[in-house]
Design an enzyme around this catalytic site. Sequence first.
Site, short mmCIF file in Angstrom:
data_model
loop_
_atom_site.label_atom_id
_atom_site.label_comp_id
_atom_site.label_asym_id
_atom_site.label_seq_id
_atom_site.Cartn_x
_atom_site.Cartn_y
_atom_site.Cartn_z
N SER A 111 0.83 -1.20 0.00
CA SER A 111 0.00 0.00 0.00
C SER A 111 0.88 1.27 0.00
O SER A 111 1.62 1.50 -0.94
CB SER A 111 -0.96 -0.04 1.18
N ASP A 209 -10.21 -4.85 -4.11
CA ASP A 209 -9.59 -3.90 -3.19
C ASP A 209 -10.49 -2.67 -3.08
O ASP A 209 -10.71 -1.97 -4.07
CB ASP A 209 -8.21 -3.51 -3.74
N HIS A 239 -7.75 -5.52 -0.16
CA HIS A 239 -6.60 -4.62 -0.05
C HIS A 239 -5.45 -5.24 0.73
O HIS A 239 -4.28 -5.06 0.37
CB HIS A 239 -7.03 -3.31 0.64
#
Length: 264
Positions: A111, A209, A239
């Site tokens: 991320s 996600d 995610h």
Amino acid sequence: MTVNSKNGQNPAGGGILTRPDGATIAYRRLEGKTPGVVFLHGYHSDMEGTKALALEEMCRGQGRAFLRFDYYGHGKSSGDVLFGTVGRWAADAVAVIRDLTEGPQVLVGSSLGGWVSLLAALELRDRVAGIVGVAAAPDFTEDLMWQDFTFEQRRTLMETGELELPNCYEPDNPWRVHRSLIEDGRNHLLLRDLIQLHCPVRLIQGQKDADVPWQTALRLADCLASEQVEVILVKDGDHRLSRDGDLIRLTSVVAAMLGATQES
């Protein structure tokens, strides 16, 4: 640099890196062969997540160097995450790679860590053997935060300096966003131009996600100068990509990248 023991780590492999402004960055590392692996965690996460631990276990089994750490304001590092910025976190990453690793490294960023790993690689091109992004989120402060804010949210952020956002992972613990996160993020945007990195890159992205659109991985692949870019789409992936199968996929992708590079 100062650390909490003479050789830079305690018997369990943990240590503290002190930054020039006195901030302390907590880390854990394994000594071993290179290329090593450096894990860069996500926003409001830390180095104790399942992806970091799975990679550490893989590296331990291979006798390979491994490093994980907490950015400023995260985990066991000092500071308040509210006042952290992408620039500061990228500087943390560059510092730990320079001071705590030797030789080539494969950077694995989750991320926010995907963005940070790209920024660190641009600073340390000769030290980076490859990059693996997991739901990599370059430019998220602009594209996934500011652009999605309502007029009222933008006004609140600009006038008061802070904004409270719901936290889907911990509903009773909302995230607070400081104006500096957005403003500093604009100094580090990558998806507006060619990204001058030529190392191998693998991008693992879930198509379910809810935080980072899967199209971001394709956009990033298109921006990278490297011809050695592969995008792995996980149709039912969220995610976090932290299920058992996700972790097996991640370690397999990283192991394959390591195997394709020269080991010492």
